[in-house]
Design a protein around this motif. Sequence first.
Motif, PDB file in Angstrom:
ATOM      1  N   SER A 108      39.465  40.584  37.910  1.00  0.00           N
ATOM      2  CA  SER A 108      40.035  40.113  39.167  1.00  0.00           C
ATOM      3  C   SER A 108      39.058  40.367  40.309  1.00  0.00           C
ATOM      4  CB  SER A 108      41.361  40.829  39.442  1.00  0.00           C
ATOM      5  OG  SER A 108      41.140  42.222  39.616  1.00  0.00           O
ATOM      6  N   ASP A 135      39.485  42.197  43.006  1.00  0.00           N
ATOM      7  CA  ASP A 135      39.433  43.608  43.366  1.00  0.00           C
ATOM      8  C   ASP A 135      38.606  44.413  42.370  1.00  0.00           C
ATOM      9  OD1 ASP A 135      40.975  43.110  45.556  1.00  0.00           O
ATOM     10  OD2 ASP A 135      42.873  43.609  44.568  1.00  0.00           O
ATOM     11  N   GLN A 136      38.741  44.127  41.087  1.00  0.00           N
ATOM     12  CA  GLN A 136      37.944  44.827  40.081  1.00  0.00           C
ATOM     13  C   GLN A 136      36.464  44.503  40.232  1.00  0.00           C
ATOM     14  OE1 GLN A 136      39.848  43.416  36.522  1.00  0.00           O
ATOM     15  NE2 GLN A 136      41.312  45.122  36.454  1.00  0.00           N
ATOM     16  N   ILE A 158      34.960  43.705  43.063  1.00  0.00           N
ATOM     17  CA  ILE A 158      34.482  44.400  44.261  1.00  0.00           C
ATOM     18  C   ILE A 158      34.224  45.867  43.953  1.00  0.00           C
ATOM     19  CG2 ILE A 158      35.107  45.098  46.596  1.00  0.00           C
ATOM     20  CD1 ILE A 158      34.344  42.150  46.282  1.00  0.00           C
ATOM     21  N   HIS A 159      35.118  46.502  43.217  1.00  0.00           N
ATOM     22  CA  HIS A 159      34.936  47.912  42.861  1.00  0.00           C
ATOM     23  C   HIS A 159      33.738  48.107  41.937  1.00  0.00           C
ATOM     24  CE1 HIS A 159      38.376  49.616  44.903  1.00  0.00           C
ATOM     25  NE2 HIS A 159      39.171  48.702  44.390  1.00  0.00           N
ATOM     26  N   ASN A 210      30.525  47.514  44.493  1.00  0.00           N
ATOM     27  CA  ASN A 210      30.327  48.430  45.609  1.00  0.00           C
ATOM     28  C   ASN A 210      29.379  49.587  45.297  1.00  0.00           C
ATOM     29  OD1 ASN A 210      31.547  47.358  47.852  1.00  0.00           O
ATOM     30  ND2 ASN A 210      33.554  48.188  47.387  1.00  0.00           N
ATOM     31  N   ALA A 228      36.156  34.398  44.739  1.00  0.00           N
ATOM     32  CA  ALA A 228      37.198  34.702  45.715  1.00  0.00           C
ATOM     33  C   ALA A 228      38.080  33.487  45.976  1.00  0.00           C
ATOM     34  CB  ALA A 228      36.562  35.190  47.015  1.00  0.00           C
ATOM     35  N   GLU A 258      40.469  33.127  43.159  1.00  0.00           N
ATOM     36  CA  GLU A 258      41.433  34.222  43.067  1.00  0.00           C
ATOM     37  C   GLU A 258      42.578  34.067  44.047  1.00  0.00           C
ATOM     38  OE1 GLU A 258      43.069  37.829  41.794  1.00  0.00           O
ATOM     39  OE2 GLU A 258      41.426  36.666  40.947  1.00  0.00           O
ATOM     40  N   ARG A 308      45.237  39.626  51.857  1.00  0.00           N
ATOM     41  CA  ARG A 308      45.006  40.844  51.070  1.00  0.00           C
ATOM     42  C   ARG A 308      45.606  42.050  51.734  1.00  0.00           C
ATOM     43  NH1 ARG A 308      39.916  38.906  48.935  1.00  0.00           N
ATOM     44  NH2 ARG A 308      38.945  39.278  50.935  1.00  0.00           N
ATOM     45  N   ASP A 355      42.551  46.807  52.836  1.00  0.00           N
ATOM     46  CA  ASP A 355      41.338  46.518  52.086  1.00  0.00           C
ATOM     47  C   ASP A 355      40.152  46.513  53.036  1.00  0.00           C
ATOM     48  OD1 ASP A 355      39.464  45.717  50.298  1.00  0.00           O
ATOM     49  OD2 ASP A 355      40.698  44.144  49.404  1.00  0.00           O
ATOM     50  N   ILE A 380      37.178  45.358  52.529  1.00  0.00           N
ATOM     51  CA  ILE A 380      36.148  44.386  52.168  1.00  0.00           C
ATOM     52  C   ILE A 380      35.760  43.585  53.408  1.00  0.00           C
ATOM     53  CG2 ILE A 380      35.628  42.425  50.689  1.00  0.00           C
ATOM     54  CD1 ILE A 380      37.749  43.457  48.774  1.00  0.00           C
TER      55      ILE A 380
END
Length: 564
Positions: free
Chosen positions: A376, A378-379, A381-382, A385, A419, A422, A453, A457, A459
Amino acid sequence: MNTLAPLDAKVAEERVLGWQTKLHRWAAQDEHQRFGDLFNLVCDSATLLVAWERVKRNRGSRTAGVDGQTRRHVEQMGVDGALGKLREELKAGTYRPLPARERLIPKRSGKLRSLGISTVRDRIVQTAAKLVLEPIFEADFCPTSYGFRLGRRAQDAIEEVRFFIHAHRSYEWVIEGDVKDCFGQIHQGLLMEQVRSRVTDKRVLGLIRLFLAAGIMREQGSLAATPSGTPQGSGLSPLLSNIALSVLDRHFEAAWAARTHDQRWRDRAQGHPSYRMIRFADDFVILVRGTEAQAHAIKEQTAKFMAEQMRLTLSPEKTHITHVDDGFDLLGFRIVRKPWRTAGRHVAYTFPSERALREVMHRIKMLTSRSTTNLSLDQLIHALNPILRGWTNYHRHNAAKRCFAYLSYYLWWRVDPLATQEVPATDLETAQATVLGARLDQPQRHEARVARRGPGDAISLSRPPDSLAMGDSHQNRTGHHPAGGHRCLSQHHDRPSRVLWRAGCSGMGKSGSAGGSGKRTGGNAGTAPRPDPARRSRSTPRRPRAAGSCPPTRRSRAAAAAAG
């Protein structure tokens, strides 16, 4: 020192810090003093507890050695019981380290680097020995050595190089040196001779010999002896390699200290060269103030000294002689001398090297490729990062404004398609796209996604800039974000510095490349997502235009309005 293990790790840390300060002070006051009765400090319960805390905090504690045990196994058995049993084995003389497990990782050149993964028990003992030996030998290390030392980092070595290239010193020739297979070719006899110059405790010397002769378990399952070198990857190897390579540091320091400032000025007037060496682990540079022929002569002298006194050789593929105006790479940085605003003055600039930029772009590409779209947003992005935060923190002190903007530009076009897939479109966006046939521009789409979101967040993606090239000759100000208004997916937060035992030294956080998940598992990798009618399509119908016509510009529209 033979008391029960303290229950509080903070009390143990303060206790170890106290006798580390004393050892360093005594070693700095007398360079010929030799230390005995250090084995009791290694076996002390506070030392073992502090060693366990450091091993536990390391990500490598989740990797098992040849015994198959990790940090979790030690915690399940009980930390106090495991440390107590280890302390009894050390004091009884029955402790024997196990062979290190070999792990081959690819190098930049395409070859494989062999790492030795020790067991958790051996890592605790190695860290305990390092806590005792490091304050003593730190007093003997030269100030031109920056690798694997507390309070020193790669950026300090780069600044030292720039200091000698700047006017009025103006060192013009650079010898880029690299020790061939340094960790695997260190002569153990010469290494133990350097250790004995400061340590007389036979039990500590015997413990070091046990680690050097423990051997390594190959990936094929065979046991190989280690008659030379230190296992790369163990907790004690960086200190032992610095002890072995300090012979080269003292050789250049002695040549520099043998002449005064006036004598060196007269030597240069007579055509003799001046040279300085800066070393980071097995990578070093020799800055020469003279001619190219003199630089070649110094290179041959250095290779001869290393072969005779250290039994080491220079890597012919990585050892070069370069002029500072042509630029050279060191520790992921590109250093080049360019003219300054004042006529006749030259200064050294540092940029992220092209290889370093290609590597981080390759990691971004692998994480955002079509075969890894099962994660996803979020996953993803993590996962991105830590990579971006580590790389930008490492290079943020350079003239990296345009490089960061280019990386942000590249990152935007890799993440934006994911993005868009998503985040579903809102009713307002669907109505606008259907009725009016208009397409929202990128900033509005980004603001809509961030609003959906939620404010929690952090981001922050900005619109990518125009095409930018690397090599901006503007040094970033302290505290100013290097990328200007174009921030990447992470923000830098200053962390409190560590307290070091060395007198007069302030702690520095090591800025390096933080690890991130480079491989994603689970899901159907490589499977394209099914189209969702509730989601907005990236491609919207455009107004038809006559063949061969160009899109209207601001000037053409103004001319048409004036003609009408």
